[in-house]
Scaffold this motif. Structure first.
Motif, short mmCIF file in Angstrom:
data_model
loop_
_atom_site.label_atom_id
_atom_site.label_comp_id
_atom_site.label_asym_id
_atom_site.label_seq_id
_atom_site.Cartn_x
_atom_site.Cartn_y
_atom_site.Cartn_z
N GLY A 29 0.68 -1.16 0.02
CA GLY A 29 -0.04 0.03 0.16
C GLY A 29 0.68 1.43 0.06
O GLY A 29 2.00 1.17 0.01
N GLY A 30 0.16 2.25 0.06
CA GLY A 30 1.03 3.51 0.22
C GLY A 30 0.15 4.90 -0.02
O GLY A 30 -1.37 4.57 -0.57
N SER A 31 0.79 5.91 -0.12
CA SER A 31 -0.13 7.47 -0.33
C SER A 31 0.22 7.94 -1.71
O SER A 31 1.63 7.90 -1.96
CB SER A 31 0.10 8.29 0.81
OG SER A 31 -0.47 7.60 2.03
N PHE A 32 -0.37 8.52 -2.28
CA PHE A 32 0.08 9.17 -3.52
C PHE A 32 -1.18 10.34 -3.80
O PHE A 32 -2.11 10.45 -3.21
CB PHE A 32 -0.23 8.06 -4.63
CG PHE A 32 -1.33 7.44 -4.49
CD1 PHE A 32 -2.61 7.89 -5.35
CD2 PHE A 32 -1.39 6.03 -3.97
CE1 PHE A 32 -3.83 6.94 -4.99
CE2 PHE A 32 -2.58 5.55 -3.82
CZ PHE A 32 -3.73 5.88 -4.37
N ASN A 33 -0.86 11.24 -4.43
CA ASN A 33 -1.59 12.57 -4.83
C ASN A 33 -2.22 12.30 -6.14
O ASN A 33 -2.19 11.29 -6.94
CB ASN A 33 -0.67 13.68 -5.25
CG ASN A 33 0.00 14.27 -4.20
OD1 ASN A 33 1.38 14.97 -4.27
ND2 ASN A 33 -0.70 14.50 -3.12
N ARG A 34 -3.68 12.97 -6.06
CA ARG A 34 -4.58 12.95 -7.21
C ARG A 34 -4.85 14.44 -7.63
O ARG A 34 -4.44 15.22 -6.86
CB ARG A 34 -5.85 12.33 -6.78
CG ARG A 34 -5.91 10.97 -6.40
CD ARG A 34 -5.48 9.90 -7.48
NE ARG A 34 -6.31 9.85 -8.46
CZ ARG A 34 -7.66 9.24 -8.64
NH1 ARG A 34 -7.98 8.38 -7.78
NH2 ARG A 34 -8.34 9.55 -9.77
N VAL A 35 -5.29 14.60 -8.78
CA VAL A 35 -5.51 15.82 -9.20
C VAL A 35 -7.02 15.82 -9.67
O VAL A 35 -7.53 15.83 -10.67
CB VAL A 35 -4.65 16.12 -10.62
CG1 VAL A 35 -4.79 17.67 -11.28
CG2 VAL A 35 -2.98 16.01 -10.35
N ILE A 36 -7.64 16.31 -8.68
CA ILE A 36 -9.08 16.34 -8.65
C ILE A 36 -9.64 17.94 -8.29
O ILE A 36 -9.40 18.42 -7.34
CB ILE A 36 -9.66 15.27 -7.44
CG1 ILE A 36 -9.28 14.09 -7.77
CG2 ILE A 36 -11.32 15.61 -7.67
CD1 ILE A 36 -9.64 13.07 -6.79
#
Length: 838
Positions: free
Chosen positions: A614-621
């Motif tokens: 797993g892990g964290s990541f950015n979105r462009v919303i």
């Protein structure tokens, strides 16, 4: 550590281009549909913009996505891992959404193979479902099409009505929307020679009516995008299909299925459903669920694993939906978005090295058009304002296109546009994949996590499509304009309302020159319509004489030319008194959209493969970054008292077009505006100083004001001396606020934790009183959250919030807070008779 970045390029919000009829304010009564509805019921409807892509069909997809490990245990995984804070699978989906809106606003019929936007709720209505009404029923005969949407047991596959020059038959699809919000709307109808090139769909939503036409002689048998619109909960909204057409007599319009929203994935390959929204799943599943009856399963299932099936499903579905017998090959196009591992910059892909039949007629040229447009435009934007320079492949001596020698790209094979004839069909249109940048490069990954960059890629892709159709299809080479700037809406004592704006910039990057404008109106700030056309690109104002007093009216000004319509700028609004100018002004000063605001998502497992962690990541919303419509929360709260107001962008104040000292009270929105983009620039601080010195009253909120002005040395003297606030720390570590006993906010409990429709005020300032101010609210973690001050004469007053007002959860709580502020500013409520709408 806090990261802040500048906005010095035009900030364009990419949430839906909502167009509607403000006068259409009441729900339609389905019981009244006993005869075909007169079209005069829809005075002044809005329409999809016409432009350089009118009459063109744009098929589009985004690579990868959450995929089931099938054959196997059925567990879900992304096909790419976390690379420098992003996951390509999800970045591609974000990119598709932004591009779809640009293409739609240039007039294109858009066919997406991953859903548009972010709407996990769905309502799908087939022609025989409750909520679907045909009027008059006798005009709609049961269709016998072998391809239709629904179940194999359906006895009525669809309904058809013969066309007429004026409307004589209408089908109405009225969903029961579970919750208010923005919903992408799609239609499913079979294409055919007996269809019309201008089938009329009317979308009825919170702003009114938007008309969209689809050429079902050329496209069908899958979901076609009709735009994104705001709907209230309940069944007041609908889509109507009209038989009014200029088509050949005897042709028919078809009513099969309408979809509202995207929904959650519901395919189970043995490991359960994904738990993800459909837009985040691979295109394979959207296609499988939307292909309908009578379609060959080979479109989405070729006996391979799901990951490999996903590669070819979009191009097979393109061939299935495209009716190549109608029109030339060069009035339709396929474009898919990916990012690559390490090869820098933008690269267009094409086929033919190994299997010549796998290419399309102009595939290499199409690939180069897209890559060149992205390369040129993103390099031209530069750094600053972008966080890093865009890699210039031309300057680096690298090719803009790639045809691999070891494989052919399955997603864009021209010989796979007929799912019934594998590797044996003829290409039906040109197709390419654009690798927008390298996620394996830290600098490029930072760029792709920035809305400014994703917006630039979407706009450049729109312009590339226009270039292609100009070169190969004879279309006009005119780019839609950028949005107008410096918008303002002000009411006068004579009852008129004046809108002003500035002509948008124009060049080969941001867009073409504006030739005119359209002003849309709205009753709620989310659904816009009732268009007013303003001729002339140099005309920058319009006066309305029909705006009701004591009723909030929102406006949005867009620029137009032969290329299409700009995306919308920030809205403005007025609530005017009956016989005087308003004493209050709302100023939107929150323009920031950089990477520092991109939301973070977390996945527990499956990142990069079936056994991935797993892990964290950015979105462009966009709506979770900066929707640029936070005027709405302020306007609603002020109107609830009730009180009147004008509004404007902060640029209109800086330019001198709006004068603060014309008002008794100013409500300034800072949001998460911060250091490089400046919460308040030199001019704004000087104007606010003069305003307060003259007895003005200021309400200002934002999570970075103290951080910027005091902690970073922006102007501590102004922060302490004029706002009467002292910065304590950068992050309250709490989303809870309680009014202090004995203060103007006593007894009010506030929460401003983020939602899927509101950005995260990540670092709310902790502030303390100074120079005569008092604390009026504290964070749940302790420390000051809000301050108030008044001069000894009780004339000049300030209220400062260390967090953004618009993020307060609950319209009732926001109204309570604003009521206390207005009472502090203005005293007790006026007599009730003065509140009436006139």
């Amino acid at each position: 550590m806090k990261r802040h970045f500048a906005i010095t390029v035009l900030a364009i919000l990419m949430f839906a281009p909502l167009r509607a009829q403000e006068a259409f304010e009441t729900a339609l009564d389905s019981a009244a549909l006993t005869t075909a509805r007169s079209e005069t019921s829809y005075d002044n409807p809005a329409t999809q913009p016409s432009g350089a892509l009118s009459g063109r069909i744009v098929y589009t997809s985004g690579g990868h996505g959450w995929t089931s490990n099938s054959p196997g245990n059925g567990a879900w995984f992304t096909q790419r891992g976390i690379n420098n804070g992003m996951v390509e699978d999800l970045g591609n989906a974000d990119q598709l959404t932004l591009f779809a809106e640009y293409a739609f606003n240039a007039g294109a019929t858009v066919v997406p193979f991953r859903p548009v936007g972010r709407q996990p709720v769905e309502v799908v209505l087939d022609n025989d479902d409750p909520g679907v009404t045909f009027v008059p029923d006798a005009a709609w005969t049961a269709g016998t099409d072998a391809q239709y949407f629904g179940s194999p047991a359906d006895t009525v596959h669809d309904r058809v009505a013969v066309v007429a020059a004026t409307q004589t038959a209408v089908a109405r699809y009225a969903p029961n929307i579970p919750s208010a919000g923005f919903y992408p709307v799609y239609t499913w109808a079979r294409d055919g020679a007996d269809r019309v090139a201008d089938q009329l769909y009317r979308v009825v939503h919170t702003g009114g009516v938007t008309e969209v036409r689809v050429n079902h002689r050329r496209v069908g048998k899958g979901w076609v995008y009709l735009g994104t619109y705001h709907f209230d909960a309940g069944s007041a909204g609908c889509v109507e299909i009209s038989n009014r057409s200029s088509g050949t007599p005897g042709s028919v319009v078809v009513a099969d299925a309408i979809r509202f929203g995207n929904g959650m994935g519901d395919i189970d390959r043995g490991g359960g459903v994904s738990g993800k929204s459909r837009e985040d799943e691979a295109s394979l599943y959207w296609i499988e669920k939307g292909v309908g009856q009578g379609a060959p399963s080979a479109i989405y299932q070729r006996g391979l694993n799901n990951q490999d099936n996903n590669v070819s499903a979009p191009i097979y579905m393109t061939g299935w939906m495209n009716r190549e017998q109608e029109g030339p090959l060069t009035d339709r196009i396929y474009l898919s978005f990916h990012s690559n591992a390490f090869d820098p910059g933008s690269i267009g892909l094409f086929n033919g090295n190994n299997t010549p039949a796998s290419t399309t007629p102009n595939q290499e040229e199409w690939a180069e058009i897209v890559a060149a447009e992205l390369n040129t435009d993103l390099v031209a934007i530069g750094s600053p304002p972008l966080e890093n320079p865009w890699p210039d492949r031309v300057q680096l001596g690298l090719s803009l296109v790639l045809d691999r020698t070891d494989i052919e790209f399955g997603e864009i094979r021209g010989d796979r546009m007929d799912p019934t004839n594998v590797n044996g069909s003829q290409p039906e249109m040109d197709a390419t994949i654009i690798e927008v940048a390298a996620h394996g490069n830290p600098d490029e990954a930072e760029l792709m996590r920035d809305l400014r960059v994703r917006d630039g890629i979407a706009r450049a892709s729109q312009q590339a499509v226009i270039r292609y159709f100009n070169q190969f299809g004879g279309g006009p080479l005119v780019f839609p304009p950028a949005p107008p700037t410096h918008v303002e809406a002000r009411a006068a004592a004579d009852g008129t309302v004046t809108l002003k704006w500035q002509k948008p910039p124009f060049d080969g990057v941001v867009g073409g020159e504006a030739a005119g404008y359209v002003i849309y109106r709205s009753p709620n700030g989310y659904g816009f319509g009732n268009p007013t056309v303003v001729a002339g690109g140099d005309t920058t104002s319009h006066v309305f004489t029909d705006v009701r007093s004591n009723s909030t009216t929102y406006f949005r000004v867009v620029a137009t030319n032969a290329g299409g319509e700009s995306l919308p700028p920030e809205p403005v609004a007025v609530r005017r008194p009956p016989t005087e100018a308003s004493p209050r002004l709302i100023v939107n000063g929150f323009d920031r959209i950089d990477r520092g605001l991109s939301p973070t998502e977390f996945a527990a497992s499956g990142i990069g493969g079936p056994s991935g962690g797993g892990g964290s990541f950015n979105r462009v919303i966009p709506r979770q970054i900066n929707a640029r419509d936070y005027l709405v929360q302020h306007a609603q709260a002020i109107a609830a008292r009730p009180a009147t107001f004008d509004s404007c962008s902060n640029e209109a104040v800086v330019s001198g077009s709006v004068v603060l000292t014309d008002y008794d009270a100013v409500f300034w929105i800072c949001g998460e505006e911060s250091s490089e983009d400046e919460t308040l620039d030199d001019t704004e601080r000087a104007l606010l100083t003069t305003f307060l010195a003259g007895g003005g009253k200021l309400f200002i909120s934002g999570s970075e004001i103290g951080w910027d002005l005091e902690a970073l040395g922006g102007d501590a003297a102004f922060y302490q001396g004029e706002l009467r606030a002292d910065y304590v720390s950068d992050d309250a570590n709490s989303y809870a606020v309680d009014g202090d006993a004995g203060s103007i906010l006593e007894g009010i409990a506030i929460n401003f934790n983020p939602t899927t429709t509101m950005y995260d005020a990540q670092f709310p300032d902790v502030i303390s009183p100074i120079n005569g101010s008092v604390r009026i609210a504290r964070y749940g973690s302790g420390g000051g959250a809000a301050l108030a001050w008044e001069d000894t004469g009780g004339t000049s007053k300030t209220v400062v919030l260390g967090f953004p007002f618009e993020t307060i959860r609950g319209a009732d709580v926001r109204a309570d807070v604003m009521d206390r502020v207005l009472e502090f500013f203005d005293g007790p409520l006026p007599p009730p008779d003065s509140w009436k709408v006139k």
